[in-house]
Design a protein around this motif. Structure first.
Motif, PDB file in Angstrom:
ATOM      1  N   ASP B  62       0.600  -1.359  -0.466  1.00 28.58           N
ATOM      2  CA  ASP B  62      -0.253   0.261  -0.445  1.00 28.58           C
ATOM      3  C   ASP B  62       1.503   1.355  -0.149  1.00 28.58           C
ATOM      4  O   ASP B  62       0.349   2.411   0.962  1.00 28.58           O
ATOM      5  N   THR B  79      -2.532  -8.971  -5.435  1.00 28.94           N
ATOM      6  CA  THR B  79      -3.064  -7.309  -5.157  1.00 28.94           C
ATOM      7  C   THR B  79      -2.838  -5.832  -4.506  1.00 28.94           C
ATOM      8  O   THR B  79      -3.571  -5.660  -3.778  1.00 28.94           O
ATOM      9  N   ASN B  81      -1.845  -2.346  -4.175  1.00 28.50           N
ATOM     10  CA  ASN B  81      -2.127  -1.298  -4.288  1.00 28.50           C
ATOM     11  C   ASN B  81      -1.668  -0.054  -5.084  1.00 28.50           C
ATOM     12  O   ASN B  81      -2.098   1.174  -5.221  1.00 28.50           O
ATOM     13  N   ARG B 100      -3.676  -3.491  -8.617  1.00 30.08           N
ATOM     14  CA  ARG B 100      -4.349  -2.451  -8.391  1.00 30.08           C
ATOM     15  C   ARG B 100      -3.585  -1.392  -9.674  1.00 30.08           C
ATOM     16  O   ARG B 100      -3.961  -0.261 -10.023  1.00 30.08           O
ATOM     17  N   LYS B 119      -5.638  -4.088 -12.796  1.00 29.45           N
ATOM     18  CA  LYS B 119      -7.312  -3.927 -12.843  1.00 29.45           C
ATOM     19  C   LYS B 119      -6.556  -2.314 -13.186  1.00 29.45           C
ATOM     20  O   LYS B 119      -5.181  -1.893 -13.160  1.00 29.45           O
ATOM     21  N   GLN B 120      -7.249  -1.499 -13.023  1.00 35.80           N
ATOM     22  CA  GLN B 120      -7.029  -0.381 -13.136  1.00 35.80           C
ATOM     23  C   GLN B 120      -8.439   0.471 -13.044  1.00 35.80           C
ATOM     24  O   GLN B 120      -8.834   0.296 -13.475  1.00 35.80           O
ATOM     25  N   TYR B 121      -7.821   1.638 -12.007  1.00 39.77           N
ATOM     26  CA  TYR B 121      -9.187   2.644 -11.742  1.00 39.77           C
ATOM     27  C   TYR B 121      -8.888   4.293 -11.942  1.00 39.77           C
ATOM     28  O   TYR B 121      -7.972   4.062 -11.249  1.00 39.77           O
ATOM     29  N   LYS B 124      -5.062   5.132 -11.396  1.00 40.35           N
ATOM     30  CA  LYS B 124      -4.545   4.411 -10.664  1.00 40.35           C
ATOM     31  C   LYS B 124      -4.042   2.878 -12.716  1.00 40.35           C
ATOM     32  O   LYS B 124      -4.830   2.661 -12.978  1.00 40.35           O
TER      33      LYS B 124
END
Ligand code: SF4
Ligand code: SF4
Lengths: 501, 242
Positions: B62, B79, B81, B100, B119-121, B124
């Motif tokens: 993180d 996973t 971040n 992410r 993934k992307q968001y 990010k």
């Protein structure tokens, strides 16, 4: 025009004498079944769009409406049923996989209904829960198998993390995305008030709901949607979803159309893209790999939270559970094949997996035989429909149960089994703002609290009848159960005697 | 100031507790012997590992930086971040699973299933960058982010294995090679990377050369394939309401 091979499944029956043409049904129906025809000055309906959700029936001010199964009948066959014929027509028309929701409607044996509960007579008197204390509090997690002493002789009271439940009933995983924000809020608030837990499902946790964290189980599934440090920290426990009873062996798939702004934020993926949870966790191919995920989660959450592993009830569930019990998990949740779902391929939902009753009995027995029952708590899920089902589950060996369909019923669901369409008229399985607002979270939460209070009282009453005053002493107490109309094999698996024995 | 921890045969629980509880922002772990879960969910630190960290290095990371002087094993950056993991060696299977954001930069090669379900968001956008070659199932179910395979030292073969991009529905894969990957699934399309594509990964390649040496312009001068999905909704036509 192409020929439609099959008629509407339901028939809307409107009593013309009672109908006052208020058009409430028209406003209420997201499937656009009802409409007003000005030329005839009459309410009409498009039956083929009806899913039998009963919303209009419940809201019609004059009780003018009935929804009935269409009585039109294809030539009868016990082999090729009308349903099967229609399904083949649907597939011939589209070339697509059949998609359904909620638990299977098929007529499989329901073992709960073939198990009877004992009561005390004369000796070992029954207990009146209204007058005497009854304990429905349970703790989920590893139980120490003996007393350990510290070097100075004092008793080691250090415990592994556990969940404390005021009642042996928790709310099973339903993701934000598959159900609405108001439905989630109802569940979260009810769990908080009841002193139990609800489960985020695999859709992440909405920022407004972090405050319910102490009563939240956060789920980690193969898609890892919305999973990050704060999410893991927010929950009281972390659940790894390996499988779901209604669709064992396959993943989840929330279509892009349902990924609107808020769901996109919560899942942390862009709007409009499909949210695909692959069938397996692609990093888990063995119990050792599962152990790795469990411990990475424990490390990330500093060993403060129990880890639940949820699996679907499948043929060799006992061996799988034995592996999980040795993998470092604190709790195993077993989900039977009659459990609900927001969407599943029909053929999977209706044909894959085994009943929770048999799976639960087999797992409990196996873990006892191997002397590792204390290593984990067992949560039974997948069609626990009433307080008596709860009692039977506990007597078969569960520490607690997960319920979901009854919670939806409490919020207004009428089991129309069309959640996958995203147009739930009760504001539950939908993201459409106009529909979501039909479910008032104040009312939803209150009805959930009522439901669980009522069940909890019934559990106490049934326990009292058996002369048992705590869930702890009911757990695995199979002598309190008898089978009715079951074969010797079924009785053996359930580990119970037949009625009369 | 930095803290030094000699891992040796210390249990991973103890090692990770020391890292978490350390007041220093820079932590040097010497003699690392396969301890798992190093840096799980940790933020705001720079962890330097001399030796071989175990599986699930930097899971749920993180916002820390991790530098490994050695090889890494399986499930690195699971996973993840935020943050950066730089590996001065090779890496095992499944780095960047469900990642992410943040960056995983591997000097050498990596195993099977790299960057699965990345993934992307919004802002990010994660990166998995591999200097050498990778095994089968690269980028399975990729939903976002960038995967760059430089294939350094493997110029004569295709540096990615079979079934690359199966189920991919977002993001992009860039492969420095003259050889087309084998058995690509129908739902992804393959292009020769043009100048704008190469510009899009220039910073990534420079990050590689800054970390491990080499010449970014030279690398970018070679031929790259770019793989992207045809659709963000690969299963749209698959179902009928029943
Ligand atoms: S809600 Fe009832 S009374 Fe109103 S239009 Fe519909 S059928 Fe008629
Ligand atoms: S949640 Fe809504 S759509 Fe799903 S079965 Fe219940 S009423 Fe129907």
């Amino acid at each position: 025009m192409p020929v439609n091979f099959f008629p509407a499944e339901f028939e809307v029956v409107r009593n013309a004498d009672k109908c006052i043409k208020c058009r409430a049904c028209e406003r209420q129906c997201s499937n656009e079944v009802h409409y007003y025809d000005a030329d005839y000055d009459k309410m009409l309906s498009k039956d083929s769009s009806c899913v039998d959700c009963q919303r209009c029936v419940c809201l019609c001010p004059t009780g003018a409406l009935k929804i009935r199964p269409n009585e039109n009948a294809f030539r009868k066959s016990a082999n090729y049923t009308q349903q099967l014929m229609i399904e083949n027509y649907r597939q011939a028309g589209t070339g697509a996989v059949l998609l359904s929701s909620m638990g299977t409607p098929k007529d499989y044996p329901i073992y709960w209904d073939k198990i009877l509960i004992n009561a005390s007579q004369v000796t070992n008197p029954s207990i009146d829960p209204l007058r005497e204390p009854m304990e429905t509090k349970v703790f989920l997690g590893k139980k120490p198998s003996g007393i350990k002493k510290n070097p100075d002789g004092s008793i080691n009271t250090e415990m592994t993390p556990y969940l404390e439940l005021n009642t042996p009933i928790m709310f099973s995983a339903m993701s934000y995305g598959s159900i609405s924000k108001n439905a989630h809020e109802s569940l979260a608030r009810a769990a908080t008030e009841l002193g139990t837990y609800y489960n985020t499902g695999e859709g992440g946790l909405h920022k407004d709901f972090y405050k319910y964290g102490p009563n939240t189980i956060v789920q980690v599934a193969s898609g890892r949607f919305g999973v990050f440090k704060d999410y893991l920290d927010a929950g009281a426990a972390i659940e790894i979803k390996m499988g779901q009873g209604a669709k064992p062996g396959i993943g989840g798939h929330l279509p892009g159309a349902k990924i609107r702004e808020d769901v996109s934020k919560t899942r942390m993926i862009p709007m409009g893209t499909d949210a695909i949870s692959p069938a397996p966790h692609h990093d888990i191919y063995s119990i050792e790999d599962l152990r790795q995920l469990i411990f990475s989660l424990k490390e990330a959450s500093e060993y403060k939270k129990p880890v639940i592993v949820k699996i679907a009830a499948v043929h060799n569930v006992a061996a799988i559970a034995s592996g999980i019990a040795r993998s470092g998990a604190d709790i195993i949740a077993i989900d039977g094949f009659r459990g609900g779902t927001g969407a599943a391929p029909t053929r999977i939902r209706d044909n894959v997996g085994i009943p929770i009753e048999l799976a639960l009995a087999a797992v409990d027995q196996r873990l006892r035989d191997e002397g590792i029952r204390n290593e984990v708590s067992i949560v039974a899920a997948g069609s626990v429909r009433s307080a008596s089902d709860c009692v039977k589950a506990i007597a078969l060996g569960a520490d607690a149960v997960y319920i979901a369909t009854p919670t939806l019923l409490a919020m207004g669901c009428h089991l129309c089994r069309s959640c996958h369409a995203g147009k739930c008229n009760w504001g539950i399985a939908t993201q459409r703002p106009d529909l979501v607002k039909r479910l008032n979270p104040d009312v939803g939460a209150q009805r959930l609290v009522n439901l669980v209070h009522a069940w909890d009282h019934e559990i106490k009453e049934i326990m009292g009848g058996m002369g048992i005053n705590s869930v702890e002493s009911l757990r695995g107490n199979r002598l309190m159960l008898r089978g009715i109309g079951l074969s010797q094999k079924e009785l053996d698996i359930l580990g119970i005697l037949h009625a009369g024995e | 100031m930095s803290a030094k921890i000699t891992a040796g045969d210390m249990h991973f629980k103890e090692l990770n507790r020391l890292i978490r509880e350390s007041a220093e922002s820079e932590i040097i772990v010497d003699d690392c012997l396969g301890q798992r879960y190093i840096g799980s969910g940790v933020s705001g630190k720079h962890i330097i590992i001399n030796g071989i960290p175990g599986n699930a290095l930097g899971a749920y990371l993180d916002g820390s930086d991790i530098t490994v002087y050695g090889n890494a094993q399986d499930a690195t950056g699971d996973t993840m971040n935020k943050g950066t993991i730089v590996i001065h060696g090779n890496c095992g299977d499944a780095p960047g699973y469900g990642m992410r954001d943040g960056k995983i930069v591997i000097k050498g090669s990596a195993g099977y299933r790299c960057g699965i379900h990345m993934k992307q968001y919004m802002d990010k956008i994660p990166l998995v960058l591999i200097g050498g070659k990778v095994g089968d199932f690269l980028a399975e179910y990729q939903a976002g982010g960038r995967i760059v395979v430089l294939g350094i030292g493997f110029e004569d073969i295709c540096p990615v294995g079979s079934f690359c991009g199966t189920g991919m529905h977002g993001g992009a894969i860039y492969i420095r090679t003259e050889h087309m990957p084998k058995s690509l699934p129908a739902q992804i399309s393959i292009h020769d990377a043009d100048d704008s594509d190469k510009e899009a990964i220039r910073a990534d390649v420079e990050l590689y050369t800054q970390s491990f040496g080499g010449n970014a312009d030279e690398l970018l001068g070679s031929h790259f394939y770019k793989l992207i999905p045809n659709s963000a909704n690969p299963y749209k036509q698959l179902y009928v309401n029943n």
